[in-house]
Design an enzyme around this catalytic site. Structure first.
Site, PDB file in Angstrom:
ATOM      1  N   LYS A 180       0.850  -1.180   0.000  1.00  0.00           N
ATOM      2  CA  LYS A 180       0.000   0.000   0.000  1.00  0.00           C
ATOM      3  C   LYS A 180       0.894   1.242   0.000  1.00  0.00           C
ATOM      4  CE  LYS A 180      -2.391   3.397   2.231  1.00  0.00           C
ATOM      5  NZ  LYS A 180      -1.989   4.437   1.320  1.00  0.00           N
ATOM      6  N   GLU A 255      10.518   2.580  10.180  1.00  0.00           N
ATOM      7  CA  GLU A 255      11.540   3.601   9.942  1.00  0.00           C
ATOM      8  C   GLU A 255      10.812   4.935   9.873  1.00  0.00           C
ATOM      9  OE1 GLU A 255      14.644   3.233  10.231  1.00  0.00           O
ATOM     10  OE2 GLU A 255      14.726   1.048  10.178  1.00  0.00           O
ATOM     11  N   CYS A 289      14.220  11.724   4.950  1.00  0.00           N
ATOM     12  CA  CYS A 289      14.266  11.441   6.382  1.00  0.00           C
ATOM     13  C   CYS A 289      15.677  11.651   6.919  1.00  0.00           C
ATOM     14  CB  CYS A 289      13.783  10.033   6.652  1.00  0.00           C
ATOM     15  SG  CYS A 289      14.632   8.843   5.634  1.00  0.00           S
ATOM     16  N   GLU A 390      10.702  17.463  13.445  1.00  0.00           N
ATOM     17  CA  GLU A 390      11.003  17.241  12.031  1.00  0.00           C
ATOM     18  C   GLU A 390      10.120  18.157  11.179  1.00  0.00           C
ATOM     19  OE1 GLU A 390       9.614  13.631  10.060  1.00  0.00           O
ATOM     20  OE2 GLU A 390      11.649  13.347   9.333  1.00  0.00           O
TER      21      GLU A 390
HETATM   22  P1  NAP Z   1       2.724   9.048   6.920  1.00  0.00           P
HETATM   23  O1  NAP Z   1       1.682  10.070   6.911  1.00  0.00           O
HETATM   24  O2  NAP Z   1       3.029   8.337   8.186  1.00  0.00           O
HETATM   25  O3  NAP Z   1       2.292   7.976   5.819  1.00  0.00           O
HETATM   26  C1  NAP Z   1       3.075   6.839   5.560  1.00  0.00           C
HETATM   27  C2  NAP Z   1       2.191   5.735   5.016  1.00  0.00           C
HETATM   28  O4  NAP Z   1       1.290   5.279   6.022  1.00  0.00           O
HETATM   29  C3  NAP Z   1       1.308   6.163   3.847  1.00  0.00           C
HETATM   30  O5  NAP Z   1       1.231   5.113   2.921  1.00  0.00           O
HETATM   31  C4  NAP Z   1      -0.038   6.402   4.518  1.00  0.00           C
HETATM   32  O6  NAP Z   1      -1.116   6.308   3.618  1.00  0.00           O
HETATM   33  C5  NAP Z   1      -0.038   5.270   5.526  1.00  0.00           C
HETATM   34  N1  NAP Z   1      -0.972   5.428   6.648  1.00  0.00           N
HETATM   35  C6  NAP Z   1      -1.546   6.552   7.124  1.00  0.00           C
HETATM   36  N2  NAP Z   1      -2.350   6.269   8.178  1.00  0.00           N
HETATM   37  C7  NAP Z   1      -2.273   4.931   8.384  1.00  0.00           C
HETATM   38  C8  NAP Z   1      -2.855   4.030   9.330  1.00  0.00           C
HETATM   39  N3  NAP Z   1      -3.682   4.431  10.290  1.00  0.00           N
HETATM   40  N4  NAP Z   1      -2.531   2.728   9.253  1.00  0.00           N
HETATM   41  C9  NAP Z   1      -1.681   2.281   8.305  1.00  0.00           C
HETATM   42  N5  NAP Z   1      -1.116   3.077   7.365  1.00  0.00           N
HETATM   43  C10 NAP Z   1      -1.401   4.395   7.413  1.00  0.00           C
HETATM   44  O7  NAP Z   1       4.112   9.608   6.395  1.00  0.00           O
HETATM   45  P2  NAP Z   1       4.383  10.466   5.063  1.00  0.00           P
HETATM   46  O8  NAP Z   1       3.863  11.829   5.308  1.00  0.00           O
HETATM   47  O9  NAP Z   1       3.929   9.723   3.873  1.00  0.00           O
HETATM   48  O10 NAP Z   1       5.973  10.456   5.023  1.00  0.00           O
HETATM   49  C11 NAP Z   1       6.773  11.366   5.713  1.00  0.00           C
HETATM   50  C12 NAP Z   1       7.404  10.732   6.920  1.00  0.00           C
HETATM   51  O11 NAP Z   1       8.137   9.576   6.554  1.00  0.00           O
HETATM   52  C13 NAP Z   1       8.400  11.622   7.602  1.00  0.00           C
HETATM   53  O12 NAP Z   1       8.212  11.593   8.991  1.00  0.00           O
HETATM   54  C14 NAP Z   1       9.750  11.002   7.263  1.00  0.00           C
HETATM   55  O13 NAP Z   1      10.762  11.247   8.157  1.00  0.00           O
HETATM   56  C15 NAP Z   1       9.408   9.574   7.178  1.00  0.00           C
HETATM   57  N6  NAP Z   1      10.393   8.850   6.377  1.00  0.00           N
HETATM   58  C16 NAP Z   1      11.281   8.026   7.026  1.00  0.00           C
HETATM   59  C17 NAP Z   1      12.239   7.330   6.318  1.00  0.00           C
HETATM   60  C18 NAP Z   1      13.184   6.424   7.026  1.00  0.00           C
HETATM   61  O14 NAP Z   1      13.679   5.505   6.408  1.00  0.00           O
HETATM   62  N7  NAP Z   1      13.454   6.606   8.293  1.00  0.00           N
HETATM   63  C19 NAP Z   1      12.300   7.451   4.929  1.00  0.00           C
HETATM   64  C20 NAP Z   1      11.401   8.314   4.302  1.00  0.00           C
HETATM   65  C21 NAP Z   1      10.443   8.990   5.042  1.00  0.00           C
HETATM   66  P3  NAP Z   1      -1.766   7.653   2.962  1.00  0.00           P
HETATM   67  O15 NAP Z   1      -0.712   8.248   2.110  1.00  0.00           O
HETATM   68  O16 NAP Z   1      -2.915   7.130   2.189  1.00  0.00           O
HETATM   69  O17 NAP Z   1      -2.153   8.529   4.109  1.00  0.00           O
END
Ligand code: NAP
Ligand code: MG
Length: 488
Positions: A180, A255, A289, A390
């Site tokens: 997903k 992560e 990230c 962040e």
């Molecule tokens: P996010 O809002 O947490 O979304 C990540 C994924 O989770 C998306 O596919 C989202 O779907 C899904 N999701 C949302 N609510 C959920 C739930 N209740 N249950 C299961 N899945 C759910 O994060 P983002 O805004 O896409 O990404 C930014 C974040 O990712 C930042 O904090 C960044 O630091 C982190 N990041 C970390 C790394 C690493 O390796 N450490 C690498 C890249 C990014 P939808 O899009 O449909 O909401």
């Protein structure tokens, strides 16, 4: 503009068929460079669609695990070649959908190809150890076995590389997958999945479903047939994933965010440090990230570093990532854009001085996009929100430190611990940094954002569950160990 003709509706991929959601509804994916430009439509899936995807993966797992690892690897090699053939189209879609510049998008797609080839090779590598038994007539060894059905949930900031660095090892080690993607970059993800589909995996081995995180993502992590979940994204959602997985006792890997520091010591090569802070902090519009967001500088070189940084950041061209002259693209979405603007406001309210940028770009092509000029804050103290939280945008906070010890203490003064970098020419300083810094990725005289696919990747503290991805580390997550004892 060419874009209108390219609008297309992308389907879910379940049991080797491209299918529409039962909802008959789609979600529009727009370009952050121009919100009127539609990149494509993806399925707004229902729980019933998700159920089909998980059932398909569950039914496929028995045959897939029986297939030899080398044969599974062959399918990854094939996928790599197909992605390579489609690299330009995938990269352009990524730029249009989430804004990073075309060279960055091409680099990321090429990285995806390299990751696939790396894991394809796993099909031919060792998968266990022979361990001497205390019984001289016995043979004892370990074998790696797949976990079963793995759920893959990914963010929008690396819409090709992150899905591939999860899906490739999951598949080669014999698991089946339900993937997903982030809704924000789901069209790019669909194009990657189309390459896997073309490679000809058996039915149900890789399933792809788009839709809301809180509905589809949540149902996926809560699904009783799931054997493991790998998640990259925000801390808030990570906590939800962890809770659900822990309740059912399945393996999980998270992560999450970072607040990555760069330390610049008084003996550092200032030009090199400036270059690394710009690249690490502002490439991908600061939405990595591993992006550098705090620069901690020894007092003696603070002013000279700051002047040089301002002088170089002024040269950055912001614009549509498809334009050749653009160095930095827009923020990936309206909500990201608003978050960054809020932090810029907050930084000023907290008493930091905004010495460059942080403005909305307006006029002509900018009005319809989410453009912000790169921001530099001076006089930042470690307790401010812009030094603790962040931001995930093009904002760099400069913090003064009296000496190395204080610099390291400030660097460690956040809940995160993903990546950290130091610029120094003194061996004693870099050794102290390597020892003391709380980060999973430790970088010396190099930007905080570099990652190599053959090495373990992951963070400490709130950045990660402590597990590692990529390289051989991926095997730890995607397999279970059987210890076999044979009495002769
Ligand atoms: P996010 O809002 O947490 O979304 C990540 C994924 O989770 C998306 O596919 C989202 O779907 C899904 N999701 C949302 N609510 C959920 C739930 N209740 N249950 C299961 N899945 C759910 O994060 P983002 O805004 O896409 O990404 C930014 C974040 O990712 C930042 O904090 C960044 O630091 C982190 N990041 C970390 C790394 C690493 O390796 N450490 C690498 C890249 C990014 P939808 O899009 O449909 O909401
Ligand atoms: Mg978008």
């Amino acid at each position: 503009m060419q874009t209108v003709t390219k609008e297309k509706t992308y389907k879910n991929f379940i049991n080797n068929e491209w299918v529409e959601s039962l909802s008959q509804e789609t979600i529009k994916s727009i370009s952050p460079a121009n919100k009127e430009e539609v990149v494509g439509y993806v399925q707004n899936s229902t729980k019933a669609d998700l159920e089909e995807a998980v059932q398909a993966a569950d039914q496929a797992k028995k045959e897939w695990r029986k297939l030899g690892q080398a044969q599974r690897g062959q399918l990854l090699f094939k996928t790599a070649n197909i992605i390579e053939e489609n690299l330009d189209d995938i990269a352009e879609t990524m730029t249009r959908e989430m804004g990073k510049t075309l060279p960055e998008a091409k680099g990321e797609t090429a990285r995806g190809v390299a990751i696939l080839r790396y894991y394809a090779g796993e099909g031919m590598r060792t998968d266990g150890d022979v361990i001497p038994s205390s019984d001289k007539d016995a043979l004892m060894f370990t074998r790696r076995v797949p976990l079963g059905v793995v759920g893959v949930i990914t963010p929008w900031n690396f819409p090709v590389a992150i899905p591939i660095w999860k899906i490739a090892p999951a598949l080669v080690y014999g698991n089946t997958v339900v993937f997903k993607p982030a809704t924000e970059s789901a069209v790019t993800a669909a194009k990657v999945v189309a390459c896997f589909a073309e490679a000809g995996f058996p039915k149900g081995v890789l399933n792809f479903i788009t839709g809301s995180g809180s509905i589809i993502g949540q149902s996926l992590i809560d699904h009783p047939l799931l054997n493991a979940i790998t998640f990259t994204g925000s801390e808030g959602v990570g906590a939800v994933v962890a809770k659900s997985a822990a309740e059912r006792g399945i393996k999980f890997q998270l992560e999450m965010g970072g607040k990555n520091p760069v330390i610049v010591t008084k003996d550092a090569d200032i030009d090199a440090a400036v270059e690394a802070v710009i690249s690490g902090g502002l490439r991908s519009t600061g939405q990595k990230c591993t992006a550098s967001s705090r620069v901690i500088i020894e007092t003696e070189v603070y002013d000279s570093f700051k002047e040089k940084l301002v002088q170089e950041v002024k040269k950055i061209t912001v614009g549509n990532g498809l334009n050749e002259e653009t160095w930095m693209g827009p923020c990936a979405s309206e909500s990201q854009y608003n978050t960054v603007l809020e932090y810029i406001q907050k930084g000023q309210e907290e008493g930091a001085s905004l010495i460059l940028g942080g403005e909305k770009l307006t006029g002509e092509e900018f009005d319809k996009g989410f453009y912000i000029t790169p921001a530099i804050f001076d006089d930042v103290s470690s307790d401010m929100a812009i030094a603790q939280e962040e931001i995930f945008g093009p904002v760099i906070a400069l913090i003064k430190a009296e000496n190395l010890e204080e610099a390291i203490q400030i660097a460690n003064d956040t809940k995160y611990g993903l990546s950290a970098s130091i610029f120094t020419t003194k061996i004693g300083s870099l050794l102290e940094f390597i020892d003391e810094i709380e980060a999973g990725l430790v970088r010396v005289n190099a930007e905080s954002a570099g990652v190599e696919l053959q090495a373990p990747f992951g963070g400490m503290k709130a950045s990660s569950t402590g597990s590692r991805e990529q390289g051989q580390a991926a095997k730890e997550f995607y397999t279970a160990i059987k210890t076999v004892f044979i009495k002769g």
